[in-house]
Design a protein around this motif. Structure first.
Motif, PDB file in Angstrom:
ATOM      1  N   SER A   1      30.979 -57.548 -36.690  1.00  0.00           N
ATOM      2  CA  SER A   1      31.598 -56.400 -36.026  1.00  0.00           C
ATOM      3  C   SER A   1      31.923 -56.756 -34.584  1.00  0.00           C
ATOM      4  CB  SER A   1      30.653 -55.190 -36.050  1.00  0.00           C
ATOM      5  OG  SER A   1      30.393 -54.786 -37.375  1.00  0.00           O
ATOM      6  N   PRO A   2      32.921 -56.092 -33.983  1.00  0.00           N
ATOM      7  CA  PRO A   2      33.271 -56.388 -32.587  1.00  0.00           C
ATOM      8  C   PRO A   2      32.087 -56.195 -31.642  1.00  0.00           C
ATOM      9  CG  PRO A   2      34.956 -55.034 -33.615  1.00  0.00           C
ATOM     10  CD  PRO A   2      33.814 -55.074 -34.575  1.00  0.00           C
ATOM     11  N   ALA A   3      32.105 -56.983 -30.582  1.00  0.00           N
ATOM     12  CA  ALA A   3      31.015 -56.914 -29.613  1.00  0.00           C
ATOM     13  C   ALA A   3      31.126 -55.670 -28.747  1.00  0.00           C
ATOM     14  CB  ALA A   3      31.031 -58.156 -28.722  1.00  0.00           C
ATOM     15  N   SER A   4      29.974 -55.101 -28.433  1.00  0.00           N
ATOM     16  CA  SER A   4      29.942 -54.043 -27.424  1.00  0.00           C
ATOM     17  C   SER A   4      30.085 -54.691 -26.055  1.00  0.00           C
ATOM     18  CB  SER A   4      28.629 -53.262 -27.519  1.00  0.00           C
ATOM     19  OG  SER A   4      27.519 -54.135 -27.420  1.00  0.00           O
ATOM     20  N   GLU A   5      30.484 -53.906 -25.062  1.00  0.00           N
ATOM     21  CA  GLU A   5      30.776 -54.468 -23.750  1.00  0.00           C
ATOM     22  C   GLU A   5      30.260 -53.539 -22.673  1.00  0.00           C
ATOM     23  OE1 GLU A   5      34.542 -56.997 -22.227  1.00  0.00           O
ATOM     24  OE2 GLU A   5      34.988 -54.966 -22.866  1.00  0.00           O
ATOM     25  N   SER A   6      29.572 -54.116 -21.695  1.00  0.00           N
ATOM     26  CA  SER A   6      29.076 -53.339 -20.559  1.00  0.00           C
ATOM     27  C   SER A   6      29.172 -54.208 -19.312  1.00  0.00           C
ATOM     28  CB  SER A   6      27.625 -52.909 -20.798  1.00  0.00           C
ATOM     29  OG  SER A   6      27.112 -52.242 -19.668  1.00  0.00           O
ATOM     30  N   LEU A   7      29.973 -53.757 -18.362  1.00  0.00           N
ATOM     31  CA  LEU A   7      30.164 -54.505 -17.120  1.00  0.00           C
ATOM     32  C   LEU A   7      29.726 -53.645 -15.945  1.00  0.00           C
ATOM     33  CD1 LEU A   7      33.747 -55.886 -17.893  1.00  0.00           C
ATOM     34  CD2 LEU A   7      31.584 -57.117 -18.109  1.00  0.00           C
ATOM     35  N   SER A   8      28.997 -54.239 -15.011  1.00  0.00           N
ATOM     36  CA  SER A   8      28.550 -53.483 -13.839  1.00  0.00           C
ATOM     37  C   SER A   8      28.709 -54.337 -12.590  1.00  0.00           C
ATOM     38  CB  SER A   8      27.096 -53.035 -14.008  1.00  0.00           C
ATOM     39  OG  SER A   8      26.239 -54.152 -14.186  1.00  0.00           O
ATOM     40  N   GLN A   9      28.687 -53.675 -11.466  1.00  0.00           N
ATOM     41  CA  GLN A   9      28.894 -54.362 -10.197  1.00  0.00           C
ATOM     42  C   GLN A   9      27.681 -55.202  -9.818  1.00  0.00           C
ATOM     43  OE1 GLN A   9      29.200 -51.586  -6.947  1.00  0.00           O
ATOM     44  NE2 GLN A   9      27.419 -50.427  -7.589  1.00  0.00           N
ATOM     45  N   ASN A  10      27.893 -56.154  -8.924  1.00  0.00           N
ATOM     46  CA  ASN A  10      26.782 -56.901  -8.350  1.00  0.00           C
ATOM     47  C   ASN A  10      25.928 -55.981  -7.480  1.00  0.00           C
ATOM     48  OD1 ASN A  10      27.785 -59.194  -9.516  1.00  0.00           O
ATOM     49  ND2 ASN A  10      28.525 -60.125  -7.622  1.00  0.00           N
ATOM     50  N   THR A  11      24.621 -56.100  -7.626  1.00  0.00           N
ATOM     51  CA  THR A  11      23.696 -55.395  -6.729  1.00  0.00           C
ATOM     52  C   THR A  11      22.774 -56.460  -6.124  1.00  0.00           C
ATOM     53  OG1 THR A  11      22.310 -54.889  -8.670  1.00  0.00           O
ATOM     54  CG2 THR A  11      23.867 -53.194  -7.946  1.00  0.00           C
ATOM     55  N   ASP A  12      21.477 -56.419  -6.431  1.00  0.00           N
ATOM     56  CA  ASP A  12      20.599 -57.490  -5.947  1.00  0.00           C
ATOM     57  C   ASP A  12      20.859 -58.793  -6.690  1.00  0.00           C
ATOM     58  OD1 ASP A  12      19.410 -55.782  -4.179  1.00  0.00           O
ATOM     59  OD2 ASP A  12      17.776 -55.231  -5.535  1.00  0.00           O
TER      60      ASP A  12
END
Length: 204
Positions: free
Chosen positions: A128-139
């Protein structure tokens, strides 16, 4: 104490993932980070005279996940998850659930400390297609990964000559879901070069 010489003590470090769409051409996967597998078995207990008389088993293979450090564009195009269009690479509507094979390597170590590389094929796999989660740089960099859900349906075991499906003495066919090879076994060096077609050992 029982002698456990030669028994695998630990298994770790999956690497060098590959896949095949047709069983012949083998292509590299992106960087492999993890593979999880869970057997998909249902049981049904049948009672008589107030106790369990029989337990029926329905073995449907396995489910799991294929974890890569990032989405693999070539892999996704082969599976029909994405395609090149005039404006770039597009995620598209999926109209076919293709069955593939997935191979990889991992380390195994026995209690003497000897480490060997085991090679593995998963057979009859739907992805199945991959889920995707992108977030900004923090520490930290907060990098994402790609997790593709898998269903391993397997393929039917063949007779020793490979010409027909194997049928046991009770008239049952058998499916093969996973095949592995170790360094001391025939065909090990080329095991991941093509997908094996599982067959019974020839009678001596």
């Amino acid at each position: 104490m029982q002698n456990r010489e030669g028994k695998t003590f630990i298994e770790y470090n999956c690497k060098n993932g590959v896949y095949s769409m047709d069983g012949t051409v083998v292509k590299p996967l992106g960087y492999l980070s993890a593979i999880t597998l869970e057997k998909n078995i249902n049981t049904s207990e049948k009672y008589g005279d107030g106790e369990v008389i029989l337990t029926l088993i329905n073995d449907k293979g396995a489910t799991g996940s294929l974890e890569l450090t990032a989405r693999d564009e070539d892999f996704e195009k082969d599976l029909g998850f994405s395609m090149d269009i005039a404006q770039g690479l597009a995620d598209v509507q999926i109209i076919e659930n293709k069955t593939i094979s997935v191979g990889f390597e991992c380390y195994i170590t026995d209690d003497s400390g000897v480490t060997k590389t085991k090679k593995i094929w998963l057979l009859g796999v739907n992805v199945s297609p991959a889920s995707e989660s992108l977030s900004q740089n923090t520490d930290g960099t907060n990098e994402s990964s790609a997790s593709y859900s898998m269903t391993i349906k397997g393929v039917y075991l063949k007779t020793a000559d490979g010409q027909a499906e194997y049928i046991d003495s009770n008239g049952n066919t058998r499916k093969v879901f996973k095949v592995r090879s170790l360094p001391n076994e025939t065909g090990y060096s080329t095991f991941l070069d093509s997908v094996p077609s599982p067959s019974m050992k020839a009678s001596v």
